[in-house]
Structures are given as C-alpha cells and as structure tokens.
Design an enzyme around this catalytic site. Structure first.
Site, PDB file in Angstrom:
ATOM      1  N   HIS A  14     -36.252  18.709  -3.602  1.00 10.13           N
ATOM      2  CA  HIS A  14     -35.809  19.535  -2.470  1.00 10.13           C
ATOM      3  C   HIS A  14     -36.428  18.941  -1.202  1.00 10.13           C
ATOM      4  CE1 HIS A  14     -35.198  22.979  -5.515  1.00 10.13           C
ATOM      5  NE2 HIS A  14     -34.086  22.299  -5.317  1.00 10.13           N
ATOM      6  N   GLU A  64     -39.173  20.407   1.266  1.00 12.00           N
ATOM      7  CA  GLU A  64     -40.463  20.891   0.774  1.00 12.00           C
ATOM      8  C   GLU A  64     -41.545  19.828   0.947  1.00 12.00           C
ATOM      9  OE1 GLU A  64     -38.183  23.921  -2.287  1.00 12.00           O
ATOM     10  OE2 GLU A  64     -39.361  22.298  -3.136  1.00 12.00           O
ATOM     11  N   HIS A 104     -42.994  21.176  -6.009  1.00 15.49           N
ATOM     12  CA  HIS A 104     -42.166  21.869  -5.015  1.00 15.49           C
ATOM     13  C   HIS A 104     -43.066  22.620  -4.027  1.00 15.49           C
ATOM     14  CE1 HIS A 104     -38.119  21.765  -7.119  1.00 15.49           C
ATOM     15  NE2 HIS A 104     -38.933  21.243  -8.030  1.00 15.49           N
ATOM     16  N   GLU A 107     -45.688  24.647  -7.839  1.00 13.84           N
ATOM     17  CA  GLU A 107     -45.310  25.160  -6.525  1.00 13.84           C
ATOM     18  C   GLU A 107     -46.549  25.289  -5.653  1.00 13.84           C
ATOM     19  OE1 GLU A 107     -42.345  26.162  -5.326  1.00 13.84           O
ATOM     20  OE2 GLU A 107     -41.062  26.227  -7.106  1.00 13.84           O
TER      21      GLU A 107
HETATM   22 ZN   LIG Z   1     -38.047  23.433  -4.565  1.00 13.53          ZN
END
Ligand SMILES: [Zn+2]
Length: 302
Positions: free
Chosen positions: A44, A47, A142, A215
């Site tokens: 992504h 990010e 992420h 994350e």
């Molecule tokens: Zn992500």
C-alpha cells in the site's frame, strides 16, 4: 522515503566468503535446513511508516551488532522493501497504477496487471519448494490509520498448537519493543482478507510457518508508562524495525536453532527500547476492543 526499490535484496551473508562457515554449521546440524525469513513492505503505497520499519530491519541486519552477526550466520533474510513502487512513484494511497489493491490479489496475480506481486509470489512459491531452505516467516509491513502502537494480524487454524505457536513471535516482540502492543494483535480469517499476503501464504506454506501483517500507527504509540500518546517519528519507526529484527534471535534461541553463547553483555537485558522502565507484560497498550469494533463499523481497512 522513495529510494527503495522492489528488487529483492539478499542478505550479505549469502554473497560473502563467510557462506562457507554457515555451510559447515549446517553440516554440524544435518537435520536442519537453512531457515528463511521473508519480509515485504509498501504494498500500500501511502503507508510510508512501513518503509522506515523496513529500513530499521535492514540497517540492523547488515550492521556489526553481535546479534545481527549471529542472525546472519543462521538465518537467510529476503526483503522486498517496496512491493508497489509505481504506486509510490505516482503518490497513490492504496492502489497500483492500474487501480488494483495488490494486497487483495495474492490468490491469482496476473503478470500483466500485477507484475510485482506476481514476481514476488513466484519467488516465494519457488523458495517454498526448495529443499535446502525452510521458509518459516512471512511478514508484510503496513501502517494503520486509526490504531495506536505497532501490532500484528495473524491467521487462525484448526490446530490449537499451531495457534499457540503463532502467538510466540508477537509476544517476544512485545518484550523487545515497548511500542508494540500484544493486546492490539489479533488473529482472524475474515473472508475480505482472503487475498492478502498473510492469509494466502498462511494457507500455502507448511504447518511450521508463520505469516503476519505487521501494522504500525500512522501517528502515535502509548507505553505502559505514558499518560498521553507519543507521536511516532522516523527514528521511532526505524527503532521498531530494529526490534523486529533482533526478535528473530529470541525466537530462534527459544527453538534451539541458535545456542545462547553470546557474551553476557549482549544477552537479552540489552534491548533497544524507547523507554528503560517498561512494563513488559505486553498488556493494555493502545486501543481496546471497543475501538476495534468501531473501526470495523467504519469500514476502515489496512
Ligand atoms: Zn496496508
């Protein structure tokens, strides 16, 4: 941070003359094939904290730190620092140049529509079939737009013992990184996440493997000692990356791959933490379950 590329980087150990010594070590432990850890980030493109974490992992692994040297002798690290470089170049938040969320296409990526993902998946499948290595960890990095702290998503399995084993790495990371929250870490099999790297590879790799999404908050973290959220900086993101890297030593020590014969001064008491007097039980950092429910109802993705 746009200087990374999607080229797969190999750790220095594979190219160095010291490779011979690792072969000898394998010879001494014939029952063990070489362990392999695979990391990816920036699927992504918006990010960007994920790149700082990735940078921290790489900086640590190629450093002269004794823990890094031991890890290089025992474990192969493959790192794809940027899975969606064209999306990053264009300034996209989530998608590839063709508008695909690549982290929903792991099941059947097309070489034409999702070339980077297709290439990385092929590499992982190939390594998974290589009898000389055991692909043990896949971690996709992420950043999260609402949660605090660092935390992980993992998979759930029928086998309770496997479920328990999966919790080991995040628990160890929680002890090393005061900004990492085990209470925010969760294990699920949501249908909507079936096309993610973590879910897909969790089904592909064998029972002894661990697949996680790591994350990190876009903005802040709380530690046991803090009364207010502390804003993340490039340095603290990078520090979390270094702590992720060093946690592999704890994991492999626990699993007897690596004997703890380091000098006393570099054993587990020396931990790269943001604070020195941290409650290391891994409890209560960041947001609680009610916040997660709220996030769900708002349809927030990661
Ligand atoms: Zn992500």
């Amino acid at each position: 941070m746009q200087r990374s590329t999607s080229r797969v980087t190999e750790n220095a150990q594979e190219r160095s003359p010291r490779h011979n010594s690792s072969v000898q070590q394998n010879h001494l432990n014939p029952e063990r094939e070489k362990k392999l850890v695979f990391l990816s980030a920036r699927v992504h493109p918006g990010e960007s904290p994920a790149s700082f974490i990735c940078q921290g992992v790489i900086d640590f692994l190629v450093s002269q730190h004794p823990v890094a040297q031991i890890l290089r002798d025992h474990v192969i690290f493959k790192i794809v620092p940027m899975l969606n470089p064209d999306g990053v170049y264009l300034g996209n938040y989530r998608c590839s140049p063709m508008g695909f969320d690549l982290n929903r296409h792991w099941q059947d990526p097309s070489p034409w529509a999702h070339p980077t993902l297709h290439a990385v998946k092929q590499l992982i499948v190939q390594m998974n079939q290589d009898p000389r290595v055991s692909l043990e960890f896949y971690i996709d990095v992420h950043a999260h737009s609402t949660m605090l702290n660092g935390f992980m998503y993992g998979n759930v399995f029928e086998d309770e013992e496997r479920v328990q084993r999966q919790a080991v790495f995040p628990r160890l990371l929680c002890q090393n990184a005061p900004d990492f929250s085990f209470s925010n870490t969760s294990f699920n099999r949501d249908v909507v996440k079936a096309g993610t790297g973590r879910r897909f590879l969790g089904g592909l790799l064998d029972d002894t493997s661990y697949c996680y999404t790591l994350e990190v908050s876009f903005y802040s973290y709380m530690t046991a000692g803090s009364t207010a959220p502390v804003p993340y900086t490039e340095e603290t993101y990078t520090k979390l990356g270094r702590n992720v890297a060093r946690t592999f030593l704890d994991y492999y020590k626990l699993n007897n791959l690596i004997k703890d014969n380091r000098p006393i001064h570099i054993q587990s008491s020396e931990v790269m933490s943001q604070t020195s007097n941290v409650n290391r039980k891994g409890n209560g950092f960041g947001r609680d379950a009610a916040d997660k429910e709220k996030e769900k109802s708002m349809g927030i993705r990661h």
